[in-house]
Design a protein around this motif. Structure first.
Motif, PDB file in Angstrom:
ATOM      1  N   ILE A  32       0.837  -1.208   0.000  1.00  0.00           N
ATOM      2  CA  ILE A  32       0.000   0.000   0.000  1.00  0.00           C
ATOM      3  C   ILE A  32       0.869   1.254   0.000  1.00  0.00           C
ATOM      4  O   ILE A  32       0.555   2.254  -0.648  1.00  0.00           O
ATOM      5  CB  ILE A  32      -0.928   0.009   1.237  1.00  0.00           C
ATOM      6  N   GLN A  33       1.994   1.201   0.728  1.00  0.00           N
ATOM      7  CA  GLN A  33       2.868   2.370   0.863  1.00  0.00           C
ATOM      8  C   GLN A  33       3.960   2.419  -0.198  1.00  0.00           C
ATOM      9  O   GLN A  33       4.797   3.330  -0.175  1.00  0.00           O
ATOM     10  CB  GLN A  33       3.511   2.366   2.250  1.00  0.00           C
ATOM     11  N   SER A  34       3.948   1.482  -1.120  1.00  0.00           N
ATOM     12  CA  SER A  34       4.971   1.448  -2.158  1.00  0.00           C
ATOM     13  C   SER A  34       4.662   2.487  -3.238  1.00  0.00           C
ATOM     14  O   SER A  34       3.607   3.118  -3.241  1.00  0.00           O
ATOM     15  CB  SER A  34       5.034   0.053  -2.781  1.00  0.00           C
ATOM     16  N   VAL A  35       5.606   2.634  -4.160  1.00  0.00           N
ATOM     17  CA  VAL A  35       5.406   3.535  -5.294  1.00  0.00           C
ATOM     18  C   VAL A  35       4.864   2.711  -6.454  1.00  0.00           C
ATOM     19  O   VAL A  35       5.531   1.788  -6.939  1.00  0.00           O
ATOM     20  CB  VAL A  35       6.728   4.208  -5.706  1.00  0.00           C
ATOM     21  N   ALA A  97       4.468  -1.168 -15.899  1.00  0.00           N
ATOM     22  CA  ALA A  97       3.949  -1.235 -14.530  1.00  0.00           C
ATOM     23  C   ALA A  97       4.858  -2.030 -13.601  1.00  0.00           C
ATOM     24  O   ALA A  97       5.210  -3.164 -13.889  1.00  0.00           O
ATOM     25  CB  ALA A  97       2.552  -1.855 -14.539  1.00  0.00           C
ATOM     26  N   TYR A  98       5.213  -1.391 -12.495  1.00  0.00           N
ATOM     27  CA  TYR A  98       5.920  -2.111 -11.439  1.00  0.00           C
ATOM     28  C   TYR A  98       5.761  -1.360 -10.126  1.00  0.00           C
ATOM     29  O   TYR A  98       5.378  -0.183 -10.098  1.00  0.00           O
ATOM     30  CB  TYR A  98       7.395  -2.318 -11.787  1.00  0.00           C
ATOM     31  N   PHE A  99       6.011  -2.064  -9.032  1.00  0.00           N
ATOM     32  CA  PHE A  99       5.973  -1.473  -7.696  1.00  0.00           C
ATOM     33  C   PHE A  99       7.400  -1.314  -7.173  1.00  0.00           C
ATOM     34  O   PHE A  99       8.211  -2.232  -7.297  1.00  0.00           O
ATOM     35  CB  PHE A  99       5.196  -2.360  -6.715  1.00  0.00           C
ATOM     36  N   THR A 207       6.242  10.962  -2.751  1.00  0.00           N
ATOM     37  CA  THR A 207       6.903   9.691  -3.052  1.00  0.00           C
ATOM     38  C   THR A 207       5.896   8.627  -3.464  1.00  0.00           C
ATOM     39  O   THR A 207       6.044   7.988  -4.511  1.00  0.00           O
ATOM     40  CB  THR A 207       7.705   9.199  -1.826  1.00  0.00           C
ATOM     41  N   ILE A 208       4.844   8.417  -2.651  1.00  0.00           N
ATOM     42  CA  ILE A 208       3.917   7.321  -2.958  1.00  0.00           C
ATOM     43  C   ILE A 208       3.051   7.614  -4.179  1.00  0.00           C
ATOM     44  O   ILE A 208       2.519   6.694  -4.803  1.00  0.00           O
ATOM     45  CB  ILE A 208       3.030   6.952  -1.745  1.00  0.00           C
ATOM     46  N   THR A 209       2.893   8.912  -4.534  1.00  0.00           N
ATOM     47  CA  THR A 209       2.120   9.260  -5.735  1.00  0.00           C
ATOM     48  C   THR A 209       3.028   9.424  -6.954  1.00  0.00           C
ATOM     49  O   THR A 209       2.540   9.731  -8.045  1.00  0.00           O
ATOM     50  CB  THR A 209       1.321  10.552  -5.520  1.00  0.00           C
ATOM     51  N   ASP A 210       4.339   9.210  -6.742  1.00  0.00           N
ATOM     52  CA  ASP A 210       5.312   9.298  -7.838  1.00  0.00           C
ATOM     53  C   ASP A 210       5.284  10.676  -8.508  1.00  0.00           C
ATOM     54  O   ASP A 210       5.301  10.798  -9.739  1.00  0.00           O
ATOM     55  CB  ASP A 210       5.040   8.194  -8.871  1.00  0.00           C
TER      56      ASP A 210
END
Length: 388
Positions: A32-35, A97-99, A207-210
């Motif tokens: 959830i907190q990843s980018v 797409a990647y996290f 950060t999390i919203t890139d």
């Protein structure tokens, strides 16, 4: 929505699942907190696929099968070009797409870059879409003994911005913890309330919203990352969200969100119930009892002490339910403290509560005061036993 699993004989059988309202996404908080390095459609498709995972009956080969027809319905695609749009979305998801996941480990911070869905298969002559998760993403979807977040997949259906999706997931993570500790305990009242009124720095939100290199002006950042997503979330999900900007010097340093759950719509059973004479009489008795309790609270010395410490406002004194709650659940505990420490002991306690009170605690003052005195009384009693 359909999932088409494979049975032991490798023959696919179509199972109709419950409607979207009953389908949930369950993910580890680290995810959830990843980018999320992907666009809106790819992220929604990933979330939809995750909602098909049964953690008690894990998918074979990390594979789930979706119905194209229902998938188009979820994305509300009805044009003649829907197949080409779907193909384009799949290609973008696999190419871009990647996290980016950051985890705290015993030896330090660990970083992972994970392509979540490396393999998708479909054809023109039937309705199924095969989606296979990467082995690296699976621990964040199935090893969920603690630190996980869940929400209904239907909550995401109407969200049309990537930032709305990301913000909703993060708010859900916070509110899940608020609900968990409210029921299970293990946190002080003010700690529990922090989950319903969470704070995030602007740096972390970028950060999390890139968006670390986008929307340099805070005016634009607020519009696209805060105002518009909050507007969408309030319109299309079960949350009512507001936020405050916190300054550090001349700059906005962090954001405090306030999350409320919308009341659940009442069904016809309750409408029938309200016509029942026994129910109406019971309701009238409860209202009368509430008014009596509120009347006693208005005359209580504790109400004056709350006013003196600005823990209660004259406006709040007009709230019958609030005053009845204080009289029924809080003031008896103040009586216990008074018996142990005298009225000055109650005054000292309220002075301390006022000094430590945060703005968010004003939202449910009766519950806040009850938690505060419930946590303090055992300490007082323990001190008395030790002195004896």
């Amino acid at each position: 929505m359909m999932i088409i699993p494979e049975n032991k004989n490798n023959q696919k059988q179509v199972l109709t699942l419950n409607d979207l309202e009953k389908r949930k996404v369950v993910e580890h908080n680290a995810l959830i907190q990843s980018v999320a390095k992907m666009q809106k459609t790819a992220l929604k498709m990933f979330e939809l696929a995750v909602s098909c995972i049964d953690t008690e009956n894990l998918p074979e080969n990390n594979t789930v099968y979706l119905s194209k027809k229902e998938l188009f319905s979820f994305f509300e695609v009805s044009s003649s070009s829907k197949h080409s749009q779907f193909k384009e979305a799949i290609e973008l998801m696999q190419k871009q797409a990647y996290f980016k996941i950051k985890s705290n480990k015993a030896l330090g911070i660990e970083y992972e870059s994970i392509v979540p869905i490396p393999y998708v298969k479909w054809n023109d002559y039937n309705d199924e879409v095969l989606i296979r998760f990467s082995p690296e993403i699976m621990p964040y979807l199935i090893n969920l003994k603690a630190e996980f977040t869940q929400y209904k997949i239907s909550e995401l259906q109407k969200l049309n911005s990537k930032y709305s999706l990301i913000l909703y997931r993060w708010l859900s993570m916070q509110y899940n913890q608020y609900e968990h500790y409210s029921v299970k305990g293990g946190r002080r009242a003010e700690q529990v309330e922090v989950y319903r009124n969470p704070t995030i720095t602007v740096k972390e939100l970028r950060t999390i919203t890139d968006t670390e290199k986008e929307y340099d002006r805070f005016f634009n950042f607020e519009k696209w990352i805060l105002k518009e997503p909050v507007k969408e979330i309030n319109a299309h999900t079960s949350f009512n969200v507001s936020y405050e900007k916190v300054k550090k010097g001349r700059s906005i340093d962090s954001i405090v969100f306030h999350i409320e759950k919308k009341p659940v719509a009442r069904n016809d059973f309750y409408k029938l119930e309200e016509q029942d004479p026994i129910y109406l009489q019971d309701k009238a008795n409860k209202e009368q009892a509430e008014e009596l309790l509120a009347g006693k609270a208005l005359k209580s010395k504790y109400t004056k002490l709350l006013l003196d410490n600005m823990l209660l406002s004259p406006y709040e004194m007009t709230d019958t339910s609030l005053m009845a709650g204080l009289q029924a659940h809080v003031y008896p505990l103040y009586d216990e403290l008074k018996a142990l420490r005298g009225l000055n002991g109650v005054k000292d306690h309220l002075s301390y509560v006022r000094a430590k009170q945060e703005a968010y605690s004003k939202r449910n003052i009766a519950k806040y005061l009850k938690k505060a005195i419930e946590q303090y009384l055992p300490t007082v009693k323990r001190q008395d036993i030790e002195n004896e």
